[in-house]
Motif scaffolding. Structure first.
Motif, mmCIF file in Angstrom:
data_model
loop_
_atom_site.group_PDB
_atom_site.id
_atom_site.type_symbol
_atom_site.label_atom_id
_atom_site.label_comp_id
_atom_site.label_asym_id
_atom_site.label_seq_id
_atom_site.Cartn_x
_atom_site.Cartn_y
_atom_site.Cartn_z
ATOM 1 N N VAL A 40 49.631 -26.895 14.720
ATOM 2 C CA VAL A 40 50.249 -25.648 14.277
ATOM 3 C C VAL A 40 50.191 -25.630 12.750
ATOM 4 O O VAL A 40 50.549 -26.618 12.105
ATOM 5 N N ARG A 41 49.712 -24.514 12.193
ATOM 6 C CA ARG A 41 49.689 -24.410 10.735
ATOM 7 C C ARG A 41 49.667 -22.960 10.325
ATOM 8 O O ARG A 41 49.411 -22.064 11.136
ATOM 9 N N LEU A 42 49.955 -22.732 9.044
ATOM 10 C CA LEU A 42 49.948 -21.380 8.518
ATOM 11 C C LEU A 42 48.517 -20.868 8.433
ATOM 12 O O LEU A 42 47.609 -21.566 7.986
ATOM 13 N N GLY A 43 48.306 -19.634 8.851
ATOM 14 C CA GLY A 43 47.001 -19.021 8.768
ATOM 15 C C GLY A 43 46.821 -18.250 7.479
ATOM 16 O O GLY A 43 47.700 -18.239 6.597
ATOM 17 N N ALA A 44 45.697 -17.587 7.358
ATOM 18 C CA ALA A 44 45.415 -16.801 6.158
ATOM 19 C C ALA A 44 46.416 -15.667 5.983
ATOM 20 O O ALA A 44 46.638 -15.187 4.860
ATOM 21 N N ASP A 45 47.039 -15.244 7.079
ATOM 22 C CA ASP A 45 48.042 -14.178 7.008
ATOM 23 C C ASP A 45 49.439 -14.710 6.710
ATOM 24 O O ASP A 45 50.416 -13.960 6.778
ATOM 25 N N ALA A 46 49.522 -16.008 6.373
ATOM 26 C CA ALA A 46 50.792 -16.678 6.039
ATOM 27 C C ALA A 46 51.727 -16.782 7.239
ATOM 28 O O ALA A 46 52.909 -17.103 7.082
ATOM 29 N N ALA A 47 51.234 -16.540 8.425
ATOM 30 C CA ALA A 47 52.026 -16.700 9.643
ATOM 31 C C ALA A 47 51.590 -17.978 10.361
ATOM 32 O O ALA A 47 50.415 -18.360 10.300
#
Length: 283
Positions: A40-47
């Motif tokens: 689990v990690r933050l994506g380019a959309d910061a979500a």
């Protein structure tokens, strides 16, 4: 470091120090259970994004069926995942691993034990992803096709009986290596304790045949998303194929992609395809 977060299948968070497993749970006393793990990690959309969430739940179900466990409560595991992700401090730890666990339950009978655990991705996994891994080849007692024909050996299941896998990794570290690729008695390359092998041979990507090998979700992603010129083929591979390769990688759900830098002390080149594989897998 942030303490791990623990969630039960009703979506409740529980103190990780609070006991939720009985002492006679068969997952504890016999390793009789299954698990799966996803990044689990933050994506380019910061979500936050749970990688291949449904694929990992699918594999948990397949593993449970192989062990003849009750079918996992998929909706319950979804609730647990959502609760963990909502409570996680991604500013402090932008990458984490969620483990989904299902055991047969108490030896005296009763309901299965099920929970989800979220912890920061190990610093060693990040380092190996960036710097690569020195591997050693270790024997495994059966050929892949032999294991596939022996259902009591649980081929294709991600079971809690992980002692041999962890012993292999400890042996590697004690002898100056980072990781392991198993070799069958026939000389065929198999898999790593927690990873799948892919090699570059003249610009062709090859991976060992899947007989008796746990299906890799990261490999599935690579095969699904790679452009035509990077399609991966299954092949019978030997240690000589690996040593003569133009590059190789270990794929896993947490580390994602780690280039193999050497095999039993013999240097291996970094494949010209390395950057493209990292792009495809969003490393």
């Amino acid at each position: 470091m942030q303490a791990p977060l623990l969630a039960t299948l009703d979506g409740s968070l529980v103190d990780v120090a609070h006991p939720i497993v009985r002492a006679d749970d068969l997952g504890v006393v016999r390793g009789d259970g299954v698990f799966d793990a996803t990044l689990v990690r933050l994506g380019a959309d910061a979500a936050p994004h749970v990688r291949d969430r449904q694929s990992h739940l699918d594999r948990l179900e397949r593993s449970a069926a192989i062990l003849q466990l009750p079918a996992p409560d998929r909706a319950g595991f979804e609730r647990a995942i959502d609760a963990l992700v909502a409570a996680w401090d991604f500013a402090a730890h932008p990458e984490a691993l969620i483990r989904l666990v299902l055991t047969r339950g108490p030896e005296s009978g009763g309901d299965p034990t099920a929970f989800a655990l979220m912890a920061p991705l190990a610093a060693s996994a990040v380092r190996e992803r960036e710097q690569g891994v020195a591997i050693t080849l270790l024997g495994r007692g059966h050929d892949g096709d032999e294991v596939a024909a022996m259902p009591w050996l649980l081929p294709g299941a991600k079971s809690l009986s992980y002692s041999i896998n962890m012993a292999a990794k400890r042996h590697a570290v004690q002898h100056g290596f980072d990781d392991v690729v198993f070799v069958a008695p026939s000389g065929a390359l198999l898999e790593g304790p927690t990873s799948t092998l892919v090699i570059d041979r003249g610009g062709r990507l090859l991976t060992p045949k899947q007989d008796g090998i746990l299906a890799s979700i990261t490999l599935e992603q690579l095969m699904r998303d790679a452009p035509r010129e990077l399609q991966v083929a299954f092949a019978s591979l030997t240690p000589d194929d690996l040593r003569a390769a133009d590059g190789a990688w270990l794929l896993s759900s947490g580390r994602l992609l780690a280039a193999v830098t050497s095999v039993d002390g013999e240097p291996l080149p970094r494949s010209p395809l390395d950057a493209e594989l990292r792009r495809v897998l969003d490393v």
